[in-house]
Write an enzyme that holds these catalytic residues in place. Sequence first.
Site, short mmCIF file in Angstrom:
data_model
loop_
_atom_site.label_atom_id
_atom_site.label_comp_id
_atom_site.label_asym_id
_atom_site.label_seq_id
_atom_site.Cartn_x
_atom_site.Cartn_y
_atom_site.Cartn_z
N SER A 1 0.82 -1.20 0.00
CA SER A 1 0.00 0.00 0.00
C SER A 1 0.87 1.26 0.00
O SER A 1 1.69 1.43 -0.89
CB SER A 1 -0.95 -0.06 1.20
OG SER A 1 -2.05 0.77 1.04
N HIS B 1 -7.62 -5.63 -0.62
CA HIS B 1 -6.43 -4.78 -0.65
C HIS B 1 -5.18 -5.62 -0.51
O HIS B 1 -4.99 -6.32 0.48
CB HIS B 1 -6.53 -3.79 0.51
CG HIS B 1 -5.46 -2.74 0.52
ND1 HIS B 1 -4.97 -2.15 -0.62
CD2 HIS B 1 -4.79 -2.16 1.55
CE1 HIS B 1 -4.04 -1.26 -0.31
NE2 HIS B 1 -3.91 -1.26 1.00
N ASP C 1 -9.12 -3.84 -5.95
CA ASP C 1 -8.58 -3.31 -4.70
C ASP C 1 -9.24 -1.96 -4.43
O ASP C 1 -9.17 -1.05 -5.26
CB ASP C 1 -7.07 -3.14 -4.84
CG ASP C 1 -6.37 -2.75 -3.55
OD1 ASP C 1 -6.97 -1.98 -2.75
OD2 ASP C 1 -5.24 -3.19 -3.35
#
Length: 516
Positions: free
Chosen positions: A231, A486, A458
């Site tokens: 991320s 995610h 996502d």
Amino acid sequence: MTTPLSRRPARRALACAATLVLALVVGACSVPPKQQTPVDDVATAAAGTGETGPEGFEDFYGQGLAWEDCGGGWECTTARAPLSWADPGAGEIELALKRLPATGERIGSLLTNPGGPGASGVDFIATLAPTVGERVTEAYDLVGFDPRGVGLSSSVVCLDDAAKDESLSRDYDTDEAGLEALAEDRRAWADACAENTGDLLGQVDTQSAARDMDMLRAVLGDEKLAYLGYSYGTQLGATYAGLFPEKVGRLVLDGAIDTTLDPDTISEQQAVGFEDALRAYVEDCQAGGECPLRGDADQGMRQIRSLLDAAKANPLPTDSERRVTQTLGFYGIAVTLYNDQSWPVLTQALTEAFEEGTGNLLLYLADFYNDRNADGTYSSNSSEAFRAVNCLDGRQDDDPEAMQAQLERLEEAAPTMGSFFAFGGLTCDGWAYPVAEPEFDLHAEGAAPVVVIGTTNDPATPYVWAEGLADTLDSAVLLTWEGEGHTAYGRSNACVGDAVDAYLVDGTVPEDGLRC
């Protein structure tokens, strides 16, 4: 309107999704408390690479690390870093590290970052370890660290718990009075952060954290950086590659952020990501037998939006004195979209809200997202660090007309979720420090091959961002997981896992464009 959502595996989602679904016990995924017992001299010794680092920072690159046993086979330590990488005389800060030594023939250290910005790598590493390939744990010391401003490192401090509670649960109107109230709230954050954090607040940008990583690489004894970033951790990794292309070893950037995008575009595309993920949940829910959402997917989405709008007018009661506002309801829904294993919990929460008119489970989920404990304390400073890092990395347009125009675009593109991503231009209102000037090469020319991973649906880091980052980095290859939620590595399938393991351990670069 809420604080923009973190771009990270939501609260230890890689390891805790099953816990959230089966038991709803966050504590089962907590890191054991430190047991500070010195380990033997061999484990304690920090070999280092012998590099001197930039002029004036030789002591930081040359420091030794005294590792201590902190339970369960883990070792912990603290490293020193300069407060400012532009001024050797500005003072120093501390960086907390935690590692699991390699169990087999050791290659080196694998630094990791869970995202955020603001998520604790020290907390995350214990839940990450069981999800990576066995070959990886044999070959690498797994190392988690809290970046500057975060957690156990020298950290950002802002509001007290009561004020933070109020801010994270408050709803705002979009008229002039409502936006002024929102601006006042954001200025209160800015003032509190400046007063309680001091000069560190101006030094927690991503570039400074990437320079810390290079120092840690050298202190850990690695000639090249091996890194697994999720991320926001992909932004940190891409920034490192741009600053130190010659030091790039094996970098995996999972749940990628497109570093070419401006903050307004990021916010708008993330809103669409959550809208799409929520629709996927609704369709899955309605295909099952115990779904509270009636009609087709469009009708189900409208029911959820109606629930949130009703909560703004009349917050949902709970068994406690707290009530579920629209903002808390949004957080409670959004957190379950990070991992499709959490969808059954969202069904339970919506069933309670629609059928009983109460919000106990939605409140639990919102607290789970915000790291709020049952006693009203917070287990991390992730909200504070998230705001501080983002305010130094870039800011959205704060022109009132521009923000209203963005609201219209958001509501058109994402009718259910879009409005919660509006008015981000006020987030840094009154911030004491300016945006840090970019000093890195977006393309990381000359870097070794970098693996970029994207998940097709996502919500937090939309797939188009992975495509963008892979196009931007000169040496990147794109690995795609066709799935929900995610990030991918550690929670998807053997196709992704085997490709990443072979890259990290053997140096085998996946075929560009591989889809799993």
